[in-house]
Enzyme design. Sequence first.
Site, PDB file in Angstrom:
ATOM      1  N   CYS A  23       0.845  -1.308   0.126  1.00  0.00           N
ATOM      2  CA  CYS A  23       0.108  -0.028  -0.019  1.00  0.00           C
ATOM      3  C   CYS A  23       0.861   1.066   0.015  1.00  0.00           C
ATOM      4  O   CYS A  23       2.161   1.108   0.291  1.00  0.00           O
ATOM      5  CB  CYS A  23      -0.885  -0.046   1.105  1.00  0.00           C
ATOM      6  N   HIS A 135      -1.201  -4.820  19.371  1.00  0.00           N
ATOM      7  CA  HIS A 135      -0.716  -4.577  18.051  1.00  0.00           C
ATOM      8  C   HIS A 135      -0.086  -3.032  18.097  1.00  0.00           C
ATOM      9  O   HIS A 135      -0.373  -2.277  18.767  1.00  0.00           O
ATOM     10  CB  HIS A 135      -1.937  -4.248  16.938  1.00  0.00           C
ATOM     11  N   GLU A 137       0.119  -0.633  16.098  1.00  0.00           N
ATOM     12  CA  GLU A 137      -0.667   0.478  15.885  1.00  0.00           C
ATOM     13  C   GLU A 137      -1.349   0.847  17.161  1.00  0.00           C
ATOM     14  O   GLU A 137      -1.468   2.162  17.372  1.00  0.00           O
ATOM     15  CB  GLU A 137      -1.633   0.106  14.533  1.00  0.00           C
ATOM     16  N   CYS A 202      -8.504   1.537   6.615  1.00  0.00           N
ATOM     17  CA  CYS A 202      -7.948   2.466   5.626  1.00  0.00           C
ATOM     18  C   CYS A 202      -8.412   1.779   3.903  1.00  0.00           C
ATOM     19  O   CYS A 202      -8.855   0.735   4.021  1.00  0.00           O
ATOM     20  CB  CYS A 202      -6.507   2.191   5.469  1.00  0.00           C
ATOM     21  N   SER A 230       1.353  -9.979  10.545  1.00  0.00           N
ATOM     22  CA  SER A 230       0.819  -8.881   9.867  1.00  0.00           C
ATOM     23  C   SER A 230      -0.756  -8.986   9.910  1.00  0.00           C
ATOM     24  O   SER A 230      -1.345  -9.710   9.709  1.00  0.00           O
ATOM     25  CB  SER A 230       1.090  -9.062   8.129  1.00  0.00           C
ATOM     26  N   SER A 231      -1.403  -7.861  10.590  1.00  0.00           N
ATOM     27  CA  SER A 231      -2.815  -7.804  10.697  1.00  0.00           C
ATOM     28  C   SER A 231      -3.765  -7.948   9.603  1.00  0.00           C
ATOM     29  O   SER A 231      -4.565  -8.794   9.402  1.00  0.00           O
ATOM     30  CB  SER A 231      -3.051  -6.395  11.589  1.00  0.00           C
TER      31      SER A 231
HETATM   32  S1  SF4 Z   1      -3.057   2.462   7.368  1.00  0.00           S
HETATM   33 FE1  SF4 Z   1      -3.134   1.294   5.197  1.00  0.00          FE
HETATM   34  S2  SF4 Z   1      -2.028   2.490   3.919  1.00  0.00           S
HETATM   35 FE2  SF4 Z   1      -1.491   3.058   5.953  1.00  0.00          FE
HETATM   36  S3  SF4 Z   1       0.286   1.557   6.048  1.00  0.00           S
HETATM   37 FE3  SF4 Z   1      -1.539   0.736   7.233  1.00  0.00          FE
HETATM   38  S4  SF4 Z   1      -2.429  -0.686   5.557  1.00  0.00           S
HETATM   39 FE4  SF4 Z   1      -1.034   0.775   4.472  1.00  0.00          FE
END
Ligand code: SF4
Length: 325
Positions: A23, A135, A137, A202, A230-231
């Site tokens: 991405c 995770h 994020e 996203c 990897s989520s």
């Molecule tokens: S938020 Fe979406 S576009 Fe951004 S790194 Fe993660 S998967 Fe990729």
Amino acid sequence: MTTTENVEGRSMDVYLASPRGFCAGVVLAVDIVELALKKYGTPVYVKHQIVHNPIVVAETESKGAITVDEVTDVPEGSVVVFSAHGSPPSDHEEAKRRNLTVIDATCPLVTRVHNEAKKYAREGKKIILVGHRGHQEVIGSTGQTDMTLIDEREGIDVPEFEEGDAEVAVLTQTTLSVRDTAAAIDKITERYPSALVRNDICYATTNRQEAASQLAEVAEMVLVIGAQNSSNCNRLKEVAESYGVASYLINGPQEMDSRWFNGITRVGITSGASTPESSVAAVIKAIDPKNVIYVGQGDENITFRLPAELQATQKTAGIHTGTRR
Ligand code: SF4
């Protein structure tokens, strides 16, 4: 048996998801590490895997990047890139204490979630984040301000705020299952009907899940190429399985089991947002299909801007950024 033995020579068609793979956020993060190495020389430290893929991480390390788990692992005065998943403010504070030069490779779509969280906190709203505990994020997002995490894998336990009918804002991790997140949001809005719900999943996650659904409708088995941590790869596997189609998450052909292919003539293949196309190509080569048929809406045309401090390096080094796969 974990070999590709007997896979070649079988008469199969491959249905190949499009879009799949890198991405715009992953392309940006990998470009940032490469340009940081050009600008500052080796080593450049990377806090957390730059993206969740061992091949991508190994490639950056072969060029002089050193991946570490914590900011405290970075020697004082060094250059560090913060990974695409986003980081809590405490990491930036620690970097300042250690006199580090920080280049932030957080995906802009994750930064948007951080900014939303801070805005809603300033407005006095109660924030619920739907995401997966632990995770990277989610660690970054929950560090931005006070919020309550709902991890739908643990059950959807909607919080009762002391203020009763508090104003509630709902944010989500960017790489969740579209379907599971909708179920969590339904539960939240049952309790808080006027909750402000952001759709933070996203474009890349949404598009890859949509293409995986289409694959599952035509294929008898779906291979998701990518890493176990990897989520978004795991969500693609779940999407295929939700159609009753067997699905396997593998890094490459070395992890294929020839028994998976017994009686199969239509194999679906997709890959997560952090998977390089070389891994997909290796799997297709091992299968050696009769035909490759594309499924899905096709390529995306999205790119993100490099941080200002690396734009000049990009021009002088002549590195072609923004398009790698
Ligand atoms: S938020 Fe979406 S576009 Fe951004 S790194 Fe993660 S998967 Fe990729």
